[in-house]
Motif scaffolding. Structure first.
Motif, PDB file in Angstrom:
ATOM      1  N   GLY A  30       0.755  -1.168   0.035  1.00 58.68           N
ATOM      2  CA  GLY A  30       0.133   0.006  -0.155  1.00 58.68           C
ATOM      3  C   GLY A  30       0.816   1.403  -0.184  1.00 58.68           C
ATOM      4  O   GLY A  30       0.593   2.154  -0.716  1.00 58.68           O
ATOM      5  N   PRO A  31       1.832   1.362   0.792  1.00 56.43           N
ATOM      6  CA  PRO A  31       2.863   2.443   0.758  1.00 56.43           C
ATOM      7  C   PRO A  31       3.457   2.702  -0.500  1.00 56.43           C
ATOM      8  O   PRO A  31       3.377   3.924  -1.087  1.00 56.43           O
ATOM      9  N   ALA A  32       3.947   1.863  -1.235  1.00 55.52           N
ATOM     10  CA  ALA A  32       4.518   2.051  -2.385  1.00 55.52           C
ATOM     11  C   ALA A  32       3.362   2.279  -3.699  1.00 55.52           C
ATOM     12  O   ALA A  32       3.920   3.008  -4.583  1.00 55.52           O
ATOM     13  N   VAL A  33       2.357   1.610  -3.760  1.00 53.36           N
ATOM     14  CA  VAL A  33       1.201   2.207  -4.415  1.00 53.36           C
ATOM     15  C   VAL A  33       0.921   3.534  -4.189  1.00 53.36           C
ATOM     16  O   VAL A  33       0.591   4.283  -5.097  1.00 53.36           O
ATOM     17  N   VAL A 200      14.172   0.611  -2.302  1.00 51.94           N
ATOM     18  CA  VAL A 200      14.211   0.276  -1.241  1.00 51.94           C
ATOM     19  C   VAL A 200      12.785   0.203  -0.430  1.00 51.94           C
ATOM     20  O   VAL A 200      12.441  -0.982   0.111  1.00 51.94           O
ATOM     21  N   VAL A 201      11.751   0.778  -0.921  1.00 54.17           N
ATOM     22  CA  VAL A 201      10.510   0.634  -0.285  1.00 54.17           C
ATOM     23  C   VAL A 201       9.619  -0.570  -1.127  1.00 54.17           C
ATOM     24  O   VAL A 201       8.929  -1.400  -0.447  1.00 54.17           O
ATOM     25  N   ILE A 202       9.966  -0.901  -2.378  1.00 48.63           N
ATOM     26  CA  ILE A 202       9.628  -2.155  -3.022  1.00 48.63           C
ATOM     27  C   ILE A 202      10.388  -3.409  -2.380  1.00 48.63           C
ATOM     28  O   ILE A 202       9.655  -4.186  -2.035  1.00 48.63           O
ATOM     29  N   GLY A 203      11.567  -3.193  -2.010  1.00 48.55           N
ATOM     30  CA  GLY A 203      12.316  -4.255  -1.447  1.00 48.55           C
ATOM     31  C   GLY A 203      11.722  -4.709   0.037  1.00 48.55           C
ATOM     32  O   GLY A 203      11.582  -5.968   0.484  1.00 48.55           O
ATOM     33  N   ILE A 262      -6.182   6.762   3.996  1.00 51.34           N
ATOM     34  CA  ILE A 262      -5.554   7.348   5.579  1.00 51.34           C
ATOM     35  C   ILE A 262      -5.024   8.369   5.465  1.00 51.34           C
ATOM     36  O   ILE A 262      -4.869   9.360   6.200  1.00 51.34           O
ATOM     37  N   THR A 263      -3.647   8.362   4.649  1.00 46.64           N
ATOM     38  CA  THR A 263      -2.773   9.421   4.762  1.00 46.64           C
ATOM     39  C   THR A 263      -2.053   9.414   3.268  1.00 46.64           C
ATOM     40  O   THR A 263      -2.112   8.599   2.535  1.00 46.64           O
ATOM     41  N   ASN A 264      -1.902  10.880   3.104  1.00 43.98           N
ATOM     42  CA  ASN A 264      -1.271  11.317   1.809  1.00 43.98           C
ATOM     43  C   ASN A 264       0.332  10.796   1.871  1.00 43.98           C
ATOM     44  O   ASN A 264       1.137  11.480   2.515  1.00 43.98           O
ATOM     45  N   LEU A 265       0.662   9.754   1.228  1.00 43.00           N
ATOM     46  CA  LEU A 265       2.100   9.086   1.663  1.00 43.00           C
ATOM     47  C   LEU A 265       2.993   9.192   0.475  1.00 43.00           C
ATOM     48  O   LEU A 265       2.929   8.721  -0.635  1.00 43.00           O
ATOM     49  N   ILE A 271       8.714   4.712   2.717  1.00 40.44           N
ATOM     50  CA  ILE A 271       9.967   4.007   3.462  1.00 40.44           C
ATOM     51  C   ILE A 271      10.020   4.126   4.824  1.00 40.44           C
ATOM     52  O   ILE A 271      10.182   3.051   5.506  1.00 40.44           O
ATOM     53  N   VAL A 272       9.498   5.320   5.593  1.00 39.62           N
ATOM     54  CA  VAL A 272       9.607   5.216   6.922  1.00 39.62           C
ATOM     55  C   VAL A 272       8.618   4.223   7.503  1.00 39.62           C
ATOM     56  O   VAL A 272       9.018   3.323   8.427  1.00 39.62           O
TER      57      VAL A 272
END
Length: 394
Positions: A30-33, A200-203, A262-265, A271-272
């Motif tokens: 979800g974060p990466a998307v 990094v975020v995908i990994g 939920i939040t604009n990421l 990554i965080v």
């Protein structure tokens, strides 16, 4: 009759796997998307592959132990009771997925199995208590760690990484299929740092997918495997295929919820969140606790959004309790600038995000509510069935 029950059990296990795919893909990717790094299709592919890798390597150990420690007598896992357990797991997860909220498969599965143990008097209360304590503590840790990072350290991290999510509708990382061999293609404006951050975020999403496979495959197939009618590997293949179907279909709703609603990421935030949630999940898995990374990742996203949304006040304001005082960077004198914490207010006034842009309380409340309702549905429904329906013979 036995063959019919076995077929029904397999169908219900497939249904559980389908909903596991829908529930676990959102927290992992979800974060990466949401940061517009990859498409939902690519996220589904990566989740399917790494879930299977986790299921086929470490997953068999979890399948072997899931039904042995939570109950004293494994004889209660009859084919008929296992079908019922899987039915309540799959049904409860479907409710959450249909609502677009990824529920914890571990909490839902443990709840159904614990209900069976409670109804039969075979529940190991000590084991259940230890698991529940960590289920409460871990999301709180994720929320506050992410909140502290968002409030005090996010600008420094963002400056150090110096990356933003891909603008517009085009994702930062795509696959070019025009040639004989597919190859990765990056956004036109993406520099080396942005590409590195994207990987990094995908990994980390892939790592969370792998972790999900190691534990969640047991939620779908362990009861059927306990009957001894089907070998481990065929069940893992069936379960992983069902999870993949869920990744490509119903998971789109949960990725939208966790990535956008939920939040604009932006990419730095993604990554965080991924680092915090995956670290906690790995730590819990290391000590043998079935990790609810769905809840941990969700609360990390909520914490980061809350932390960033509260960056409009200084530490001195918060200490004095002046809730109505909002100090902008441009209004600070040199003396005030020296007294305030350097981690707060480092953005220019026009760059300071509004709370409504980073943190949606109504969506957050819906997510938290459903993530508690889904396991309750599974647990209460299973207990009432095993306790009062005569056909189970308990």
């Amino acid at each position: 009759m036995t063959e019919v029950l076995l077929i029904v059990g397999l169908l219900v296990a497939v249904f559980v796997g389908y909903n596991i795919g829908g529930a676990t893909t959102g927290p992992a990717f979800g974060p990466a998307v949401g940061a517009n790094v990859i498409t939902k299709l690519m996220a589904a592919v990566l989740m399917s592959v790494f879930f299977f890798l986790g299921a086929i390597t470490i997953g068999p150990q979890v399948v072997d132990t899931l039904g042995r420690e939570l109950v004293h007598d494994t004889g209660i896992f009859t084919l008929r009771s296992n079908v019922a357990v899987l039915f309540f797991i799959g049904g409860a997860l479907f409710v959450g997925n249909y609502a677009g909220v990824p529920a914890s498969t571990s909490m839902t599965a443990v709840g159904a199995i614990a209900a069976l143990g409670l109804a039969t008097g075979e529940l190991a209360w000590g084991v259940l208590g230890e698991i529940v304590v960590w289920w409460i503590v871990a999301p709180i840790i994720g929320f506050w760690v992410a909140g502290v990072v968002g409030r005090y350290y996010y600008p420094r991290i963002n400056e150090w990484i110096a990356i933003e999510g891909s603008r517009g509708d085009k994702q930062m990382v795509t696959v070019d299929r025009s040639g004989i061999v597919p190859r990765l293609q990056f956004g036109e404006n993406a520099d080396r740092r942005e590409i590195t951050g994207a990987f990094v975020v995908i990994g980390i999403g892939c790592l969370m997918g792998f972790s999900s496979g190691t534990s969640n495959i047991a939620n779908a197939i362990a009861p059927i495997y306990g009957t001894g009618d089907i070998d481990m590997i065929p069940l893992i293949l069936i379960g992983s295929a069902a999870v993949a179907v869920g990744c490509f279909t119903i998971a789109r709703r949960t990725m939208e919820t966790l990535g956008n609603d939920i939040t604009n990421l932006p990419l730095t935030a993604a990554i965080v969140v991924a680092v915090i949630s995956s670290t906690i999940v790995i730590g819990l898995s290391w000590i043998g606790i079935p990790a609810s990374f769905v809840v941990i990742a969700t609360m990390s996203i909520v914490g980061l959004g809350w932390g960033r949304a509260t960056r409009t006040t200084t530490l001195s304001d918060a200490a004095r309790g002046e809730e109505e005082t909002h100090v902008s960077v441009g209004a600070l004198t040199a003396e005030e600038e020296g007294e305030r914490s350097p981690e707060i207010g480092e953005e220019e006034p026009e760059d300071i995000p509004k709370a409504s842009d980073l943190f949606d309380p109504s969506t957050t409340a819906r997510v938290i509510l459903m993530q508690n309702v889904v396991p309750i549905i599974s647990t209460v429904g299973a207990f009432l069935t095993f306790r009062f329906v005569p056909i189970f013979g308990f």
